[in-house]
Design a protein around this motif. Sequence first.
Motif, mmCIF file in Angstrom:
data_model
loop_
_atom_site.group_PDB
_atom_site.id
_atom_site.type_symbol
_atom_site.label_atom_id
_atom_site.label_comp_id
_atom_site.label_asym_id
_atom_site.label_seq_id
_atom_site.Cartn_x
_atom_site.Cartn_y
_atom_site.Cartn_z
ATOM 1 N N PHE A 34 0.821 -1.223 0.000
ATOM 2 C CA PHE A 34 0.000 0.000 0.000
ATOM 3 C C PHE A 34 0.853 1.271 0.000
ATOM 4 C CE2 PHE A 34 -2.824 -3.351 1.192
ATOM 5 C CZ PHE A 34 -4.026 -3.026 0.585
ATOM 6 N N VAL A 39 6.538 -7.106 -0.581
ATOM 7 C CA VAL A 39 7.006 -8.262 -1.358
ATOM 8 C C VAL A 39 8.389 -8.706 -0.885
ATOM 9 C CG1 VAL A 39 7.764 -8.946 -3.669
ATOM 10 C CG2 VAL A 39 5.640 -7.673 -3.388
ATOM 11 N N ALA A 52 5.412 -2.530 -8.028
ATOM 12 C CA ALA A 52 6.501 -1.653 -8.467
ATOM 13 C C ALA A 52 6.115 -0.210 -8.194
ATOM 14 C CB ALA A 52 6.756 -1.818 -9.969
ATOM 15 N N ALA A 72 5.989 -8.220 -14.551
ATOM 16 C CA ALA A 72 5.477 -7.045 -15.278
ATOM 17 C C ALA A 72 6.635 -6.311 -15.925
ATOM 18 C CB ALA A 72 4.745 -6.110 -14.311
ATOM 19 N N TYR A 124 13.618 4.161 -14.321
ATOM 20 C CA TYR A 124 12.536 3.167 -14.228
ATOM 21 C C TYR A 124 12.720 2.085 -15.292
ATOM 22 C CZ TYR A 124 7.826 1.296 -15.200
ATOM 23 O OH TYR A 124 6.758 0.467 -15.453
ATOM 24 N N THR A 155 -1.767 1.256 -20.305
ATOM 25 C CA THR A 155 -3.066 0.669 -19.980
ATOM 26 C C THR A 155 -3.908 1.758 -19.317
ATOM 27 O OG1 THR A 155 -1.855 -1.361 -19.563
ATOM 28 C CG2 THR A 155 -4.138 -1.289 -18.801
ATOM 29 N N ARG A 164 1.435 -6.463 2.945
ATOM 30 C CA ARG A 164 2.722 -7.158 3.044
ATOM 31 C C ARG A 164 3.662 -6.577 2.007
ATOM 32 N NH1 ARG A 164 3.390 -12.953 4.039
ATOM 33 N NH2 ARG A 164 5.576 -13.120 4.704
HETATM 34 N N1 LIG Z 1 -0.299 0.763 -15.899
HETATM 35 C C1 LIG Z 1 0.457 0.788 -16.991
HETATM 36 O O1 LIG Z 1 0.094 1.411 -18.012
HETATM 37 C C2 LIG Z 1 1.767 0.033 -17.023
HETATM 38 C C3 LIG Z 1 2.552 0.102 -18.182
HETATM 39 C C4 LIG Z 1 3.774 -0.579 -18.208
HETATM 40 C C5 LIG Z 1 4.170 -1.333 -17.121
HETATM 41 N N2 LIG Z 1 3.389 -1.374 -16.004
HETATM 42 C C6 LIG Z 1 3.853 -2.185 -14.885
HETATM 43 O O2 LIG Z 1 2.773 -3.005 -14.457
HETATM 44 C C7 LIG Z 1 2.814 -3.191 -13.042
HETATM 45 C C8 LIG Z 1 1.488 -2.788 -12.419
HETATM 46 O O3 LIG Z 1 1.206 -1.437 -12.767
HETATM 47 P P1 LIG Z 1 -0.032 -0.671 -12.153
HETATM 48 O O4 LIG Z 1 -0.477 0.309 -13.170
HETATM 49 O O5 LIG Z 1 -1.008 -1.623 -11.569
HETATM 50 O O6 LIG Z 1 0.708 0.131 -10.976
HETATM 51 P P2 LIG Z 1 0.102 0.638 -9.569
HETATM 52 O O7 LIG Z 1 1.016 1.732 -9.086
HETATM 53 O O8 LIG Z 1 -1.331 0.947 -9.694
HETATM 54 O O9 LIG Z 1 0.257 -0.655 -8.645
HETATM 55 C C9 LIG Z 1 1.494 -1.095 -8.156
HETATM 56 C C10 LIG Z 1 1.247 -1.605 -6.751
HETATM 57 O O10 LIG Z 1 2.479 -2.145 -6.223
HETATM 58 C C11 LIG Z 1 2.512 -1.863 -4.834
HETATM 59 N N3 LIG Z 1 3.927 -2.011 -4.407
HETATM 60 C C12 LIG Z 1 5.003 -1.321 -4.833
HETATM 61 N N4 LIG Z 1 6.124 -1.806 -4.251
HETATM 62 C C13 LIG Z 1 5.734 -2.827 -3.441
HETATM 63 C C14 LIG Z 1 6.426 -3.736 -2.594
HETATM 64 N N5 LIG Z 1 7.768 -3.692 -2.450
HETATM 65 N N6 LIG Z 1 5.714 -4.675 -1.920
HETATM 66 C C15 LIG Z 1 4.355 -4.740 -2.047
HETATM 67 N N7 LIG Z 1 3.646 -3.903 -2.834
HETATM 68 C C16 LIG Z 1 4.330 -2.955 -3.532
HETATM 69 C C17 LIG Z 1 1.927 -0.464 -4.714
HETATM 70 O O11 LIG Z 1 1.435 -0.186 -3.430
HETATM 71 C C18 LIG Z 1 0.813 -0.519 -5.774
HETATM 72 O O12 LIG Z 1 -0.446 -0.883 -5.188
HETATM 73 C C19 LIG Z 1 4.005 -2.378 -12.545
HETATM 74 O O13 LIG Z 1 5.110 -3.233 -12.417
HETATM 75 C C20 LIG Z 1 4.262 -1.372 -13.669
HETATM 76 O O14 LIG Z 1 5.604 -0.980 -13.714
HETATM 77 C C21 LIG Z 1 2.194 -0.709 -15.932
#
Ligand SMILES: NC(=O)c1ccc[n+]([C@@H]2O[C@H](COP(=O)([O-])OP(=O)(O)OC[C@H]3O[C@@H](n4cnc5c(N)ncnc54)[C@H](O)[C@@H]3O)[C@@H](O)[C@H]2O)c1
Length: 321
Positions: free
Chosen positions: A46, A63, A82, A121, A146, A177, A61
């Motif tokens: 979170f 990761v 992430a 991801a 990043y 997305t 938790r």
């Molecule tokens: N949304 C997009 O358009 C997009 C595009 C390319 C890549 N990605 C990748 O897809 C994945 C998901 O993206 P998203 O849009 O859902 O991002 P988001 O920011 O909505 O969700 C990421 C979640 O990871 C959690 N988090 C971060 N570090 C953590 C840790 N060490 N332990 C536990 N939880 C942790 C955060 O609290 C968050 O809820 C990411 O890896 C992102 O880099 C997303």
Amino acid sequence: MSTVKTASTVKTASTVLITGAAGFIGRNLAAHLSEQGVRVFGVDNFCVPPTGPLPLPVEHRDVRDLTPEDLRGVDTVVHLAALKSVPGSFHDPANLTHNLGTDHHVLAVFAASDARRLLLAGTCEVYGQQVGHNREDDRLRPRSPYAVGKAATEMLADVYRSLAPEKEIGVARFFNTYGPDEGADAVVPAFLDAVHEDGVCRIEGDGEQARDLTHIGDMVRMLATVLAADRLPEVVNLGSGQATCVREIAERIIEIAGTGRIEHVASRPNEIHSFLADMGRFRALFGAGPGRDLSEGLAAAHRGRLLLTARRDAEPTATAR
Ligand SMILES: NC(=O)c1ccc[n+]([C@@H]2O[C@H](COP(=O)([O-])OP(=O)(O)OC[C@H]3O[C@@H](n4cnc5c(N)ncnc54)[C@H](O)[C@@H]3O)[C@@H](O)[C@H]2O)c1
């Protein structure tokens, strides 16, 4: 419209752990897989407050605290956790070390566990500045900390493939997305909010930068399809295969909302001019992906965001258990 294989091929017997399950893609994937009868567990620390309702309880938790024992009974890990801000990765050096440390920990824990499959991801950002379609075999040219972290994670995945050859490690390279419950810093929700706030869609730079946009509903269907594969592809693009420039995204949202105007502000450092997924590998493995029309997807995101904002104003969103 689509010939993508989904519900019928998802292995309902499997148990999936999603990291970052409170995030945008994580909670939507959790909802989709649960609806299909997959047993889903989610963890999230979170550090990013959820921007939409959680469809199932998510364990609070980090990761980096997971152990191989935590994966007992888990067949597949989908690692989404992430810090995903590209500009944030320039401002805060800890962003890169956080992501890389988290990814390495997941790979090491997975390798030492009984789990069989890990889907990581990835991101289109690893392609960097290129002309034309982004193909999985292209040389990676990351242009932000990043993206460097995500490219390094793909190299780490190779290391762990050789250490644990009996297991499957796949990388899904997500292109942009969008959806109603996305965080407000991404381009589509920023414009969706702006038209109803001060009415100004602020475009960074000239707006000619092109993005490959996929509605979250289509993205989770593609993810479910990849997860249902007999073998996870080592790397696969997940996008629409269509590029739309940021100025046009703003114009379409203004048209859908019936209000708003465009203003140009300073561009981002090292901003990539174009992302465009080559979807040939996905098509060859799984058939045509879902092809929701962008205007239809943006209109649905606009309706959903208005509803979500109204609901959020009325009651606070769910939190961790
Ligand atoms: N949304 C997009 O358009 C997009 C595009 C390319 C890549 N990605 C990748 O897809 C994945 C998901 O993206 P998203 O849009 O859902 O991002 P988001 O920011 O909505 O969700 C990421 C979640 O990871 C959690 N988090 C971060 N570090 C953590 C840790 N060490 N332990 C536990 N939880 C942790 C955060 O609290 C968050 O809820 C990411 O890896 C992102 O880099 C997303």
